[in-house]
Every structure is written in C-alpha cells, then in structure tokens.
Write an enzyme that holds these catalytic residues in place. Structure first.
Site, PDB file in Angstrom:
ATOM      1  N   HIS A 134       0.881  -1.180   0.000  1.00  0.00           N
ATOM      2  CA  HIS A 134       0.000   0.000   0.000  1.00  0.00           C
ATOM      3  C   HIS A 134       0.915   1.226   0.000  1.00  0.00           C
ATOM      4  O   HIS A 134       2.037   1.161   0.524  1.00  0.00           O
ATOM      5  CB  HIS A 134      -0.812  -0.065   1.299  1.00  0.00           C
ATOM      6  CG  HIS A 134      -1.909   0.924   1.413  1.00  0.00           C
ATOM      7  ND1 HIS A 134      -1.705   2.204   1.841  1.00  0.00           N
ATOM      8  CD2 HIS A 134      -3.234   0.810   1.189  1.00  0.00           C
ATOM      9  CE1 HIS A 134      -2.864   2.848   1.873  1.00  0.00           C
ATOM     10  NE2 HIS A 134      -3.812   2.022   1.483  1.00  0.00           N
ATOM     11  N   ASP A 211       2.765  -5.036   7.885  1.00  0.00           N
ATOM     12  CA  ASP A 211       1.542  -4.245   7.819  1.00  0.00           C
ATOM     13  C   ASP A 211       0.379  -5.238   7.831  1.00  0.00           C
ATOM     14  O   ASP A 211       0.104  -5.907   6.830  1.00  0.00           O
ATOM     15  CB  ASP A 211       1.585  -3.415   6.523  1.00  0.00           C
ATOM     16  CG  ASP A 211       0.243  -2.804   6.162  1.00  0.00           C
ATOM     17  OD1 ASP A 211      -0.754  -3.075   6.858  1.00  0.00           O
ATOM     18  OD2 ASP A 211       0.192  -2.061   5.168  1.00  0.00           O
ATOM     19  N   GLN A 214      -4.818  -5.738   6.622  1.00  0.00           N
ATOM     20  CA  GLN A 214      -5.828  -6.593   5.970  1.00  0.00           C
ATOM     21  C   GLN A 214      -5.834  -8.004   6.532  1.00  0.00           C
ATOM     22  O   GLN A 214      -6.455  -8.892   5.958  1.00  0.00           O
ATOM     23  CB  GLN A 214      -5.570  -6.631   4.451  1.00  0.00           C
ATOM     24  CG  GLN A 214      -5.683  -5.297   3.773  1.00  0.00           C
ATOM     25  CD  GLN A 214      -7.111  -4.762   3.758  1.00  0.00           C
ATOM     26  OE1 GLN A 214      -8.077  -5.514   3.896  1.00  0.00           O
ATOM     27  NE2 GLN A 214      -7.252  -3.459   3.586  1.00  0.00           N
ATOM     28  N   LYS A 237     -10.628  -1.329  10.378  1.00  0.00           N
ATOM     29  CA  LYS A 237     -10.764  -2.501   9.482  1.00  0.00           C
ATOM     30  C   LYS A 237     -11.024  -3.761  10.296  1.00  0.00           C
ATOM     31  O   LYS A 237     -11.079  -4.860   9.773  1.00  0.00           O
ATOM     32  CB  LYS A 237      -9.494  -2.665   8.645  1.00  0.00           C
ATOM     33  CG  LYS A 237      -9.256  -1.494   7.672  1.00  0.00           C
ATOM     34  CD  LYS A 237      -8.000  -1.702   6.880  1.00  0.00           C
ATOM     35  CE  LYS A 237      -7.448  -0.426   6.297  1.00  0.00           C
ATOM     36  NZ  LYS A 237      -8.061  -0.031   5.040  1.00  0.00           N
ATOM     37  N   CYS A 377      -4.734   2.598  -3.662  1.00  0.00           N
ATOM     38  CA  CYS A 377      -3.488   3.095  -3.051  1.00  0.00           C
ATOM     39  C   CYS A 377      -2.338   2.139  -3.318  1.00  0.00           C
ATOM     40  O   CYS A 377      -1.455   1.960  -2.463  1.00  0.00           O
ATOM     41  CB  CYS A 377      -3.635   3.316  -1.549  1.00  0.00           C
ATOM     42  SG  CYS A 377      -4.766   4.636  -1.162  1.00  0.00           S
TER      43      CYS A 377
HETATM   44  N1  PMP Z   1      -1.945  -0.943   4.539  1.00  0.00           N
HETATM   45  C1  PMP Z   1      -2.882  -1.686   3.953  1.00  0.00           C
HETATM   46  C2  PMP Z   1      -2.532  -3.051   3.430  1.00  0.00           C
HETATM   47  C3  PMP Z   1      -4.178  -1.196   3.821  1.00  0.00           C
HETATM   48  O1  PMP Z   1      -5.120  -1.921   3.229  1.00  0.00           O
HETATM   49  C4  PMP Z   1      -4.474   0.100   4.313  1.00  0.00           C
HETATM   50  C5  PMP Z   1      -5.854   0.686   4.162  1.00  0.00           C
HETATM   51  N2  PMP Z   1      -6.411   0.520   2.903  1.00  0.00           N
HETATM   52  C6  PMP Z   1      -3.458   0.813   4.933  1.00  0.00           C
HETATM   53  C7  PMP Z   1      -2.212   0.266   5.037  1.00  0.00           C
HETATM   54  C8  PMP Z   1      -3.709   2.166   5.508  1.00  0.00           C
HETATM   55  O2  PMP Z   1      -4.580   2.074   6.587  1.00  0.00           O
HETATM   56  P1  PMP Z   1      -5.137   3.386   7.311  1.00  0.00           P
HETATM   57  O3  PMP Z   1      -5.663   4.264   6.240  1.00  0.00           O
HETATM   58  O4  PMP Z   1      -6.206   2.865   8.215  1.00  0.00           O
HETATM   59  O5  PMP Z   1      -3.990   3.995   8.040  1.00  0.00           O
END
Ligand code: PMP
Length: 593
Positions: A134, A211, A214, A237, A377
């Site tokens: 991401h 990270d 997910q 999430k 993203c």
């Molecule tokens: N890493 C991953 C794999 C994600 O899916 C996301 C959210 N789409 C993020 C980071 C960022 O998360 P947040 O916007 O809640 O900080």
C-alpha cells in the site's frame, strides 16, 4: 478470554444471519435497494457492541487520562489501559507495554519509519519493501531513504500477484536495515509468507515490519510466532472505530528508538535544560490519545473473539471461493490477483466490452452494491500488471453467498447492457475511429458560455432526482465521439481524475479569440461531464471562457447531488486544463489562419 465460538440457535457454529443482526447499518438501504456492503478492505461496519461502547464511554467515563487525581479520570485511564491489554492478548504480545496506540496503520508505519530510521538507518543502507505494498508502506520509507541517503529496494511479484521470495533472498545483504511487507495485499488479497520473509531478513541481520491492516480481522495473529519486529493495523478494518490503530514492537527495539512526536504524556520531566522521556508505551503517545477509540477497539476485539476467528476464517474462505467461481463466469470479466494463498478479496477488470472500473462501480452503486474502484493506493501493482485500476469486492464475516450472487448477477447485467449499448452506437463508429481530430473539435453550442449554460440548466430542470440527472449526464457522454486512443497518443493525462482523461485545446479554426477542444475519458460519467464542458466552453471567446462562473453553474444544476467529491476534483482538473488553454490563447497574437 471470550468464548471461541458463538453457537447459533440451530447448532451451526457460525450463523451469519445472527451476526448480521448485530450490525445496524447492514439493514439500511442505498438508493432504495438493500445495501450490499463489499468494501470491507477499505473499512468494516461496526457492530452494536462497539457503537454502544462509545456511547457508554461518553455518557459515563469521559475524562482526560493519566493526569487527573479524581475518580473519573482514573476510570478513563483504566478504560484506555484495559484496551491495551485486550490488544496485547489479541495479537499475543509478550507485554502490554509493547502495544502503542496510533491513529491507524499509516501512522504506525510513519512512526517506525521516522523513529527507527533516525536511530538505525544511515547513508548507503537499504530498506526493502514489496511490490504489493500500500502507498502507506512505500512513501514513509521513501521519505526516510531520502532523508538518510538510503535506498529503497523492491521484492518483485509474479503475474498472479505472489511475491518472488527467491528474488527477495538476493536483495538481502549486510546493508539491509529493514524489510517492510504486508501480511495480506489490500489490492489483490495475496497472503504473504511473512514468517519466511522474517526468517530470511533476520538471517541477514535486518528487522521486519509487517503491515497487518488486511489480516487481523480475518485470521488469528500471533506476533511472537511470526517472529517479526513490528506489526501494525487499523481499528476501523477490525470492526472498531476510525482514528485508532496499533503499532506493536519488540520491547528492546522500542526502548532504543527515539520518540516520534513530542508533547504531553510522553515525558518524565521537562525543563529548558533537559527533558527526560517517559518509558514505554507513553514515550510514543504524545498528546491526548483517542481514548474512546481505544475503548471501541477493545469492544471490537471482544466482539470478534466472541465469534471466533477460527469460525470467521472458513466462512470468508468459502465466500472467496464462491466469488472467484461466480465472478469468473461473468463474460468478459478477468480476475486480477490469482495467488495460491488469498484472503477475502476479489479484484477484477472487465475487458469485453472494455469498461472503466469507475463506470462499473457507479453502476453497482445504483443497485445498492458498495465496492471499491481505482488503484486502491497501490499504483505500483497497477503499473506492474499494466492496468490503471480494478474493481474490488472485499469480504467480512457478515457477508453472504446471496450477496455475492447479487454482485455476480448485477455484473452480468452491466456487461450485457454495455455490449448492447455499444452495438447500438456502432454505426456512429465512423467517428469512433476517425483518423484525425479535426472534425471532432466541438463547435460553439450557443452564442456564449452563459447562453449554453442556460440551455443546459433548462434541460437539467426537467429531471427531479439524482438518478435521472446522472443518467442524463451519461446520455450526454454517449453522444461524445470516441477519441480516447487518439488523444492518449498525443497528449498527457489530466491529473486529479480517477479515470483517464485527455483534453486537447486549440484556437478555434478561422477565429482570433475563440477556443475549441476535443476530449475523452475511459469512464462514461466523465464523458458526460466532458460533453457538458464542451457545450459551455468549446467554440467560445477566451475572455468569456475565463470569466464564466462554472462553479455557479454546477451549483445551479445541483451537480453535487450526484457527483462525488473525488469526481469533483477530477472535474476541477479538466476545467483547469481548459482554462489554462484559454489563458495561453489570450496571451497570444491573433491567428493568421
Ligand atoms: N496498509 C494496507 C494493506 C491497507 O489496506 C491500508 C488501508 N487501505 C493501509 C495500510 C492504511 O490504513 P489506514 O488508512 O487505516 O492507516
């Protein structure tokens, strides 16, 4: 610990209808249809237990923490620290102190990048990220690398969206300081072998950040068994509130790292000569934290535990299998991301007839189905696969096989309608394949931008609701000649748009002070907006183009009722390009043609 399973009245360990009853929003409607919420990768819905926890906090426990001597402040502090204990147990941290509350995954990664980077990363060092990351797990590392003179290297992936661990092994060396990788890819659903990735990194002397944004809502997490050094996720999430997330780190590492932000709560003592920082976890939690968010996250985790991840995982796996089969049968649809190990995400494109994800998402939305469209993203993944976006359905414990059938049936209809529409407009295909742009520049639709706007506003007045207005916009777009490929070859994409948009402006043929333009996009709704802009601007005097109050016009036709904010940014990008073209013409001498 809460019981692992939640037996249903019929003895089935996992009763999805009972779970759905816990989520009030799932019983609302969208565009008059039953809401089918399939955007859980972006955020999950909240069970009543979490919503009520927030209410209870504000009704009976709210005070600032750590500082008050009075009972209420102590109660709020207990709530906050209890949430930390719940998180520590949930991820099997060795100590509560290793759990740092952040705003979410993004802030957790930025914290490590800034703090670990400052302490341990030097010029010539290397940071490894994966091709599946991401943007939140790419950009902070690029920033650190730039600040420290380090280099970011990338673990490549194959066409299925799996990381190539043999290539990864070759990237590791004595300069590697840190490896940052996601547990599950949000764009493709790939589950990464983070335990193996960690073993290899540690053998090379590098630390590992995972990270887990997910992952945590879908499978049990055991940070000690994984062996990584940092693990982070977002509460929202995981059925919790927005604004709260977690960074877990090994104590010995966190102790060596400098604070990320300075302020209240992160100090032992402050004087102008010397400030002594607090110990863990406070050192990394400057300022008043999200106390209610922590309480809500604790409630969310307890809710998940009451159902049991060991029950949730097989249910979601069954949804993934069913969705892969059902969507795979939709004519013209191609699933993007076919890794052997996947969590509940199905990303796809429609190739035949070619349809922009934006249009697919918009049409699904009209049927009450919420999916995500775009690059998620993860632009590097899209570049690697040679696409600009996908449509993504991502699942949670409350989704059902019926919802997936609803999605698949809607997609079948959308594809069939699109194919029929294209067939119908085929005779006009002469212009669709016009060899030159010449005939496609739009002439003036009225005597001035204002006159054209008045005519359009009269048309819009005929439609009362947002659906019919938006259909009218799409209708206008359908009449626009197809110049996409031609324009793409000769000009650059208009920035800020979710879809691809190309615009070419020029001085109107045979005039000294008028602008005309040709434009196209790969999304129907955007083509409609282009048609509106053409009616207003093309063929008009540049002074009038520059003076015209386009925002006022959009307000007048109620555009914000049916165009999302994101699309409005794209629209602003298009207007900017046209106005820029007009301004350039205004500064030029009269045409001689
Ligand atoms: N890493 C991953 C794999 C994600 O899916 C996301 C959210 N789409 C993020 C980071 C960022 O998360 P947040 O916007 O809640 O900080």
């Amino acid at each position: 610990m809460a019981s692992e399973t939640r037996p249903s009245s019929n003895g089935d360990p996992f009763d999805v209808s009972r779970i759905r009853a816990d989520f009030p929003i799932l019983h609302t409607r969208s565009h008059g249809k039953h809401l089918v919420y399939l955007d859980n990768g972006a955020t999950t819905q909240k069970p009543r237990a979490v919503i009520e926890r927030l209410i209870r906090y504000y009704e009976t426990e709210n005070a600032n923490i750590h500082r008050g001597v009075y009972e209420l402040s102590q109660r709020a502090t207990d709530v906050y620290e209890e949430a930390r204990r719940i998180v520590a147990r949930f991820i099997n941290a060795a100590e509560d102190k290793e759990v740092i509350f952040t705003r979410g995954t993004t802030e957790a990664i930025n914290l490590v990048a800034a703090s670990f980077g400052r302490k341990f990363i030097r010029e010539g060092d290397e940071i490894i990220v994966s091709a599946l990351e991401h943007h939140s797990d790419i950009v902070p590392w690029q920033m650190v690398a730039e600040a420290c003179g380090a280099r970011v290297r990338v673990i490549p992936m194959n066409d299925a969206g799996e990381l190539q661990l043999d290539e990864y092994a070759k990237l590791l060396n004595s300069r590697t300081r840190l490896v940052a990788v996601n547990h599950v890819s949000n764009a493709l659903g790939t589950i990464n072998d983070v335990r193996r990735i960690t073993e290899l990194a540690h053998a090379a002397g590098a630390k590992v950040l995972v990270d887990g944004a997910q992952w945590v809502a879908h499978r049990p997490t055991d940070v000690q068994a994984l062996g990584c050094d940092f693990y982070c996720f977002s509460g929202h999430k995981l059925y919790g509130p927005t604004g709260i997330g977690v960074l877990w780190g090994r104590r010995e590492l966190l102790e060596k790292m400098p604070p990320y932000q300075g302020g209240g709560d992160m100090i032992e003592s402050v004087s102008f000569d010397k400030t002594v920082y607090a110990g863990l976890p406070n050192k990394f939690e400057a300022g008043t934290p999200d106390i209610s968010g922590a309480a809500g996250l604790g409630a969310a985790i307890e809710y998940v535990e009451s159902i049991g991840l060991s029950n949730i995982a097989p249910h979601e796996d069954a949804l993934l299998k069913h969705a892969t089969e059902k969507l795979g049968e939709v004519p013209g649809l191609r699933i993007i991301g076919t890794a052997a190990h996947k969590a509940g995400v199905v990303s796809f494109v429609i190739k035949d007839p070619p349809m922009a994800s934006l249009d697919i998402g918009t049409r699904l939305d009209a049927e009450g189905i919420a999916v995500r469209t775009g690059h998620h993203c993860c632009q590097p993944i899209m570049d690697r696969l040679g696409i600009s976006s996908t449509t993504r359905a991502s699942f949670a414990m409350y989704n059902t096989v019926e919802e997936i059938n609803t999605l698949a049936n809607a997609l079948r209809r959308i594809v069939a309608d699109e194919a029929a529409r294209r067939k119908q407009s085929a005779p006009a295909g002469a212009s669709a394949h016009a060899p030159a742009a010449e005939i496609l520049y739009a002439p003036a639709a009225a005597s001035s931008p204002q006159a054209a706007a008045d005519e359009l506003a009269d048309d819009f007045d005929l439609f009362e609701d947002r659906e019919s207005k938006s259909e009218y916009v799409i209708d206008l777009g359908n009449k626009l000649p197809h110049t996409f490929d031609m324009l793409k070859a000769i000009t650059t994409r208009v920035p800020g748009c979710m879809s691809e948009v190309y615009i070419v402006t020029r001085r109107a043929h045979g005039t000294s002070d008028r602008i005309e333009f040709v434009a196209d996009a790969n999304a129907d709704i955007v083509r409609g907006l282009i048609a509106i802009l053409q009616r207003i601007y093309s063929g008009q005097r540049v002074e009038e183009v520059l003076a015209f109050d386009i925002e006022g016009f959009f307000r007048r036709i109620g555009l914000d009722q049916f165009i999302t904010n994101q699309r409005r940014t794209g629209l602003a990008g298009m207007i900017e390009r046209i106005r820029h073209g007009a301004a350039a013409l205004a500064g030029q001498p009269a045409a001689t043609a």
